[in-house]
Design an enzyme around this catalytic site. Structure first.
Site, mmCIF file in Angstrom:
data_model
loop_
_atom_site.group_PDB
_atom_site.id
_atom_site.type_symbol
_atom_site.label_atom_id
_atom_site.label_comp_id
_atom_site.label_asym_id
_atom_site.label_seq_id
_atom_site.Cartn_x
_atom_site.Cartn_y
_atom_site.Cartn_z
ATOM 1 N N CYS A 98 -49.422 -32.220 22.995
ATOM 2 C CA CYS A 98 -49.231 -32.387 21.553
ATOM 3 C C CYS A 98 -47.842 -32.941 21.260
ATOM 4 O O CYS A 98 -46.854 -32.203 21.264
ATOM 5 C CB CYS A 98 -49.425 -31.056 20.833
ATOM 6 S SG CYS A 98 -49.227 -31.167 19.036
ATOM 7 N N CYS A 129 -46.217 -31.452 18.156
ATOM 8 C CA CYS A 129 -45.664 -30.108 18.360
ATOM 9 C C CYS A 129 -44.334 -30.152 19.100
ATOM 10 O O CYS A 129 -43.396 -29.417 18.769
ATOM 11 C CB CYS A 129 -46.638 -29.258 19.163
ATOM 12 S SG CYS A 129 -48.326 -29.230 18.541
ATOM 13 N N ASP A 130 -44.242 -30.987 20.131
ATOM 14 C CA ASP A 130 -43.148 -30.869 21.090
ATOM 15 C C ASP A 130 -42.215 -32.075 21.185
ATOM 16 O O ASP A 130 -41.227 -32.030 21.921
ATOM 17 C CB ASP A 130 -43.732 -30.583 22.485
ATOM 18 C CG ASP A 130 -44.534 -29.295 22.515
ATOM 19 O OD1 ASP A 130 -44.153 -28.351 21.803
ATOM 20 O OD2 ASP A 130 -45.552 -29.235 23.230
#
Length: 327
Positions: free
Chosen positions: A141, A144-145
């Site tokens: 992701c 997300c990261d």
């Protein structure tokens, strides 16, 4: 926890799955005095259990570890009366109401409403090093990261729209993004391809696949093999590897019963979480192929619980949910 104590019982709300969507649904249903029971499934906590730092969920200004956040969700749901159990719903009889469910292939219960929050699983390459370094530089992701890789060289694997979208997103942070693709052309739409090709931070390695992710505790490079020549190239400065080869919704139990798209994501009606069958609702990544974020999953979990509450109060006859059937 054993299941003997619930065998033969009828519940107002059964929730299948225990990620952000399922546990938010459990919280809302519990606070509405619906006494929900949650079967956590084969991956209690969902995909966040393999995520380290979560910095984009509201209410955690200092960030939080994925497993800790899911533990917080579970504690809040159980505080208000949700019954969360490690169990796997293996069969559902959709022909009768209340619906008949089988848990762990042996315990039979009934439910007036079912909330499907079984999520989706990221598809992985299958490397031992990929599994070992998941959450330590390996991610599925970028949204997300990506922010953890400012001014660093990262690799993204894939050639579809998602891969190109995430590669472009990663250029906001990374100094360089190398796209590794098994073929000599992308599967992505022309518009997504053009955007990626025009971005000077993005480079491509065609006809290639990751042979090994290097590093013991964190990602410290990748070894890439050309599928045609079998020559290998080592990129020693890579600190992040993003896998973008697709997700598979965990919805096999509902195939040929509920309407799904070609991949298997459950289709819901309008802005609701309603499915084709009365009293069955879907939320989270089991029905969302686009956003796939913890906060959006939680939002749909809230909607599913409210939809279930409305169904129980207004659409299901009082005789069908007589007091003696309620948990």
């Amino acid at each position: 926890m054993e299941m003997e104590d619930i065998a033969g019982k009828t519940f107002k709300v059964v929730i299948i799955g225990s990620g952000p969507a399922g546990l938010t649904a459990a919280l809302y249903a519990a606070r509405a005095d619906l006494s929900p029971i949650v079967f956590e499934g084969p991956e209690p906590g969902g995909q966040l259990m393999t995520t380290t730092d979560v910095e984009n969920f509201p209410g955690y200004p200092d960030g939080v570890m994925g497993p800790q956040m899911m533990d917080d969700f579970r504690k809040q749901a159980t505080k208000f009366g949700a019954d969360c159990r490690y169990g796997y719903v293996t069969d559902i009889d959709f022909e009768t109401q209340p619906y008949k469910l089988t848990v762990d292939e042996k315990t039979e219960i009934q439910a007036h409403t079912i909330i499907i929050s079984t999520g989706a699983s990221a598809m992985w390459l299958g490397l031992e090093s990929e599994t070992r370094l998941r959450g330590k530089g390996v991610s599925a992701c970028a949204t997300c990261d990506g922010a953890f890789f400012r001014n660093q060289h990262v690799v993204i694997v894939g050639g579809g729209d998602t891969a190109m979208e995430e590669a472009t997103f990663l250029t906001k942070f990374a100094s360089k993004v190398t796209v590794v693709h098994r073929r000599d052309e992308l599967r992505a739409s022309k518009a997504m391809q053009a955007r990626a090709f025009e971005n000077e931070k993005i480079e491509f390695m065609w006809d290639s696949e990751i042979d090994e992710i290097l590093g013991e505790q964190v990602v410290e490079g990748v070894r890439i093999k050309n599928r045609k020549t079998e020559e290998t190239t080592t990129l020693e400065d890579v600190t992040g590897v993003f896998i973008a080869i697709g997700h598979k919704p965990n919805t096999d139990l509902f195939k040929e019963v509920l309407t799904m798209d070609d991949v298997g994501y459950i289709q819901t009606k309008g802005q609701t979480t309603k499915t084709d069958l009365p009293g069955i609702f879907a939320c989270g990544d089991a029905m969302d192929s686009f956003y796939r974020q913890a906060v959006t999953a939680a939002g749909t979990g809230c909607k599913a619980a409210l939809d279930a509450e409305h169904y129980l109060s207004n659409e299901l006859s009082k005789e069908a949910i007589a007091e003696e059937h309620w948990k």
